[in-house]
Design a protein around this motif. Structure first.
Motif, PDB file in Angstrom:
ATOM      1  N   ARG A 153       1.730   6.897  -6.529  1.00  0.00           N
ATOM      2  CA  ARG A 153       0.655   7.883  -6.739  1.00  0.00           C
ATOM      3  C   ARG A 153       1.217   9.308  -6.597  1.00  0.00           C
ATOM      4  O   ARG A 153       0.886  10.203  -7.359  1.00  0.00           O
ATOM      5  CB  ARG A 153      -0.446   7.641  -5.701  1.00  0.00           C
ATOM      6  N   GLU A 154       2.110   9.451  -5.616  1.00  0.00           N
ATOM      7  CA  GLU A 154       2.732  10.762  -5.394  1.00  0.00           C
ATOM      8  C   GLU A 154       3.568  11.171  -6.613  1.00  0.00           C
ATOM      9  O   GLU A 154       3.553  12.330  -7.036  1.00  0.00           O
ATOM     10  CB  GLU A 154       3.611  10.681  -4.124  1.00  0.00           C
ATOM     11  N   LYS A 162       0.851  -1.208   0.000  1.00  0.00           N
ATOM     12  CA  LYS A 162       0.000   0.000   0.000  1.00  0.00           C
ATOM     13  C   LYS A 162       0.884   1.255   0.000  1.00  0.00           C
ATOM     14  O   LYS A 162       0.609   2.226  -0.722  1.00  0.00           O
ATOM     15  CB  LYS A 162      -0.907  -0.009   1.225  1.00  0.00           C
ATOM     16  N   GLU A 163       1.932   1.215   0.826  1.00  0.00           N
ATOM     17  CA  GLU A 163       2.825   2.388   0.892  1.00  0.00           C
ATOM     18  C   GLU A 163       3.530   2.617  -0.444  1.00  0.00           C
ATOM     19  O   GLU A 163       3.693   3.758  -0.890  1.00  0.00           O
ATOM     20  CB  GLU A 163       3.855   2.207   2.009  1.00  0.00           C
ATOM     21  N   LYS A 207      -1.817  14.002  -4.427  1.00  0.00           N
ATOM     22  CA  LYS A 207      -1.923  12.546  -4.634  1.00  0.00           C
ATOM     23  C   LYS A 207      -3.336  11.995  -4.390  1.00  0.00           C
ATOM     24  O   LYS A 207      -3.733  11.014  -4.997  1.00  0.00           O
ATOM     25  CB  LYS A 207      -0.844  11.783  -3.880  1.00  0.00           C
ATOM     26  N   ALA A 208      -4.115  12.696  -3.573  1.00  0.00           N
ATOM     27  CA  ALA A 208      -5.498  12.231  -3.345  1.00  0.00           C
ATOM     28  C   ALA A 208      -6.372  12.445  -4.585  1.00  0.00           C
ATOM     29  O   ALA A 208      -7.508  11.982  -4.633  1.00  0.00           O
ATOM     30  CB  ALA A 208      -6.097  12.969  -2.160  1.00  0.00           C
ATOM     31  N   GLN A 210     -11.288  -0.361  -3.173  1.00  0.00           N
ATOM     32  CA  GLN A 210     -10.000   0.124  -3.687  1.00  0.00           C
ATOM     33  C   GLN A 210     -10.156   1.494  -4.348  1.00  0.00           C
ATOM     34  O   GLN A 210     -11.238   1.846  -4.812  1.00  0.00           O
ATOM     35  CB  GLN A 210      -9.422  -0.863  -4.721  1.00  0.00           C
ATOM     36  N   GLU A 211      -9.059   2.219  -4.420  1.00  0.00           N
ATOM     37  CA  GLU A 211      -9.056   3.553  -5.051  1.00  0.00           C
ATOM     38  C   GLU A 211     -10.202   4.420  -4.505  1.00  0.00           C
ATOM     39  O   GLU A 211     -10.940   5.045  -5.252  1.00  0.00           O
ATOM     40  CB  GLU A 211      -9.102   3.447  -6.585  1.00  0.00           C
ATOM     41  N   ARG A 212     -10.305   4.445  -3.232  1.00  0.00           N
ATOM     42  CA  ARG A 212     -11.328   5.235  -2.523  1.00  0.00           C
ATOM     43  C   ARG A 212     -12.745   4.971  -3.047  1.00  0.00           C
ATOM     44  O   ARG A 212     -13.552   5.891  -3.178  1.00  0.00           O
ATOM     45  CB  ARG A 212     -10.980   6.736  -2.572  1.00  0.00           C
ATOM     46  N   THR A 258      -0.627  -4.040  -9.031  1.00  0.00           N
ATOM     47  CA  THR A 258       0.431  -3.455  -8.185  1.00  0.00           C
ATOM     48  C   THR A 258       1.733  -3.204  -8.952  1.00  0.00           C
ATOM     49  O   THR A 258       2.287  -2.109  -8.883  1.00  0.00           O
ATOM     50  CB  THR A 258       0.709  -4.357  -6.958  1.00  0.00           C
ATOM     51  N   ASN A 304       1.208   4.194  -2.789  1.00  0.00           N
ATOM     52  CA  ASN A 304       1.012   5.619  -2.510  1.00  0.00           C
ATOM     53  C   ASN A 304       2.204   6.464  -2.929  1.00  0.00           C
ATOM     54  O   ASN A 304       2.042   7.612  -3.346  1.00  0.00           O
ATOM     55  CB  ASN A 304       0.632   5.837  -1.046  1.00  0.00           C
ATOM     56  N   GLU A 306      -5.581  -4.019  -7.012  1.00  0.00           N
ATOM     57  CA  GLU A 306      -4.764  -3.170  -7.873  1.00  0.00           C
ATOM     58  C   GLU A 306      -3.746  -3.947  -8.705  1.00  0.00           C
ATOM     59  O   GLU A 306      -3.237  -4.975  -8.278  1.00  0.00           O
ATOM     60  CB  GLU A 306      -3.993  -2.143  -7.010  1.00  0.00           C
TER      61      GLU A 306
END
Ligand code: PLP
Length: 385
Positions: free
Chosen positions: A49-50, A42-43, A60-61, A226-228, A237, A46, A235
């Motif tokens: 994503r950043e 997950k990290e 990133k959100a 997933q993905e909010r 990954t 993210n 994912e």
């Protein structure tokens, strides 16, 4: 091999391949799992994503990972229309990628009023016609940033300004600009923006959609969280890790790549136009992605040129990769007013990070001979053109 089809897809950058291989060897955890091997993944997601967010000037959100540029386009268009059911109009252009064009056809079948704003002979959107097409009843505007076939760049910032005056949301497909010119969501003023990893030296089957904070949007894939909650499904990954690395590399590579590729493309363009008679270059002379070159070799069939070049190890495409398997004349070339026989003689050469001077030398050596030979056997009469 001389690969001149970078708009269709790009080779994986070795650094991306390395990042993905390392990830695949070391991490199999499900990012939704709460124990450490899940949390680690997950990290890493993210962090990727950043990297994508930073390359677009976004937070990133605001980045949603999808399965492709095509899915991002579908999610943007269908997701916003679904969230604004009282608005039943959709505005787009005549030169969009099929990922938007066919989604517009789908909306039309659902009863939406779809307006296709025309472009001029160089492929630039008619802003006056656009202004007339947008109304407060428009759910969304989708105008691509640059065209995949001819490279023309659209006035997206102006499109956003006009649409927002009517309170209308804006999506742009930036698949062909991301990685080639700076793409900044605030400078463009858009609410949604599509990108795809395999056009920026990343892996295939992974895309992203930028969704500005507060934009009304509904998912069209339903399931887990997933993905909010916007894109259910475990994912991709390794794909996400590869996309993150490809986006991270842009910070150092975009400027130097663009400069070097522009010089190569200019040499190729000048060489073709000076050595081959009766060639027409399509697209805008200035407002263009420099690495995309579209030429009509009058009197010839583009497939014949493509196949002859392929026997020399030079890979180009006709019109666009997506229309390769159909006999139809490209809608983009039709939209810029190209006669069908010119459109059928059109070859696209798209350069990228890994092209060299030697690649251009080889094309400039082989192509004039190929065109001359093919024109001889096709009884080409230059007076006809
Ligand atoms: N949009 C544009 C402008 C493209 O050029 C492409 C790919 O050719 C896509 C969307 C589709 O992206 P993907 O191949 O990731 O589905």
């Amino acid at each position: 091999m001389v690969y001149l089809d970078n708009n269709a897809t790009t080779p994986l950058d070795p650094a991306v391949a390395e990042a993905m291989a390392g990830f695949l060897r070391e991490h199999f955890g499900n990012p939704s799992s709460l124990y450490p091997i899940g949390r680690q993944v997950k990290e890493l997601i993210n962090a990727a994503r950043e990297h994508v967010a930073r390359a677009l000037g976004a937070h990133k959100a605001e980045i949603l990972f999808t399965g492709s540029g095509t899915e991002s386009d579908n999610q943007a268009v269908l997701g916003v229309c679904d969230a604004l059911p009282e608005k039943r109009e959709f505005v787009t252009s005549t030169v969009e990628h099929p990922a938007v064009q066919e989604t517009a056809v789908y909306l039309e079948k659902k009863g939406y009023a779809v307006r296709h704003v025309p472009v001029d002979a160089t492929g630039v959107l008619d802003l006056d016609a656009f202004r007339d097409a947008v109304t407060p009843q428009t759910a969304l505007v989708s105008i691509m940033h640059a065209n995949n076939e001819i490279g023309t760049i659209q006035p997206v910032a102006e499109v956003s300004r006009i649409a927002h005056e009517h309170g209308v949301l804006v999506h742009t497909d930036a698949v062909q600009t991301f990685g080639k010119i700076p793409v900044d969501v605030d400078a463009l003023g858009v609410d949604l923006l599509t990108v795809s990893a395999h056009k920026i030296y990343g892996p295939k089957g992974i895309g992203a959609l930028y969704v500005r904070k507060g934009t009304p949007i509904r998912p069209f894939i339903h399931g887990g969280h997933q993905e909010r909650g916007l894109r259910a499904g475990t994912e991709n990954t390794a794909g996400i890790i590869g996309f993150g690395e490809a986006a991270r590399l842009l910070a150092d590579r975009l400027g130097p790549d663009a400069e070097r590729v522009a010089v190569l493309a200019e040499r190729l363009k000048a060489g073709i136009l000076s050595r081959i008679p009766k060639v027409r270059m399509n697209g805008h002379p200035e407002r263009r992605i420099k690495s995309t070159l579209s030429f009509s070799f009058l009197g010839l069939e583009s497939e014949a040129i493509l196949l002859a070049l392929a026997t020399k190890g030079i890979y180009v495409s006709t019109g666009s990769a997506c229309s390769e398997e159909s006999d139809e004349v490209s809608h983009v070339l039709t939209a810029i007013g190209l006669r069908p026989e010119f459109a059928r003689s059109t070859v696209r050469m798209s350069l990228g990070r890994f092209n060299t001077e030697a690649d251009i030398d080889l094309v400039l050596k082989e192509l004039p001979e190929i065109v001359e030979k093919l024109r001889k056997i096709s009884a080409f009469d230059p007076e006809e053109f």
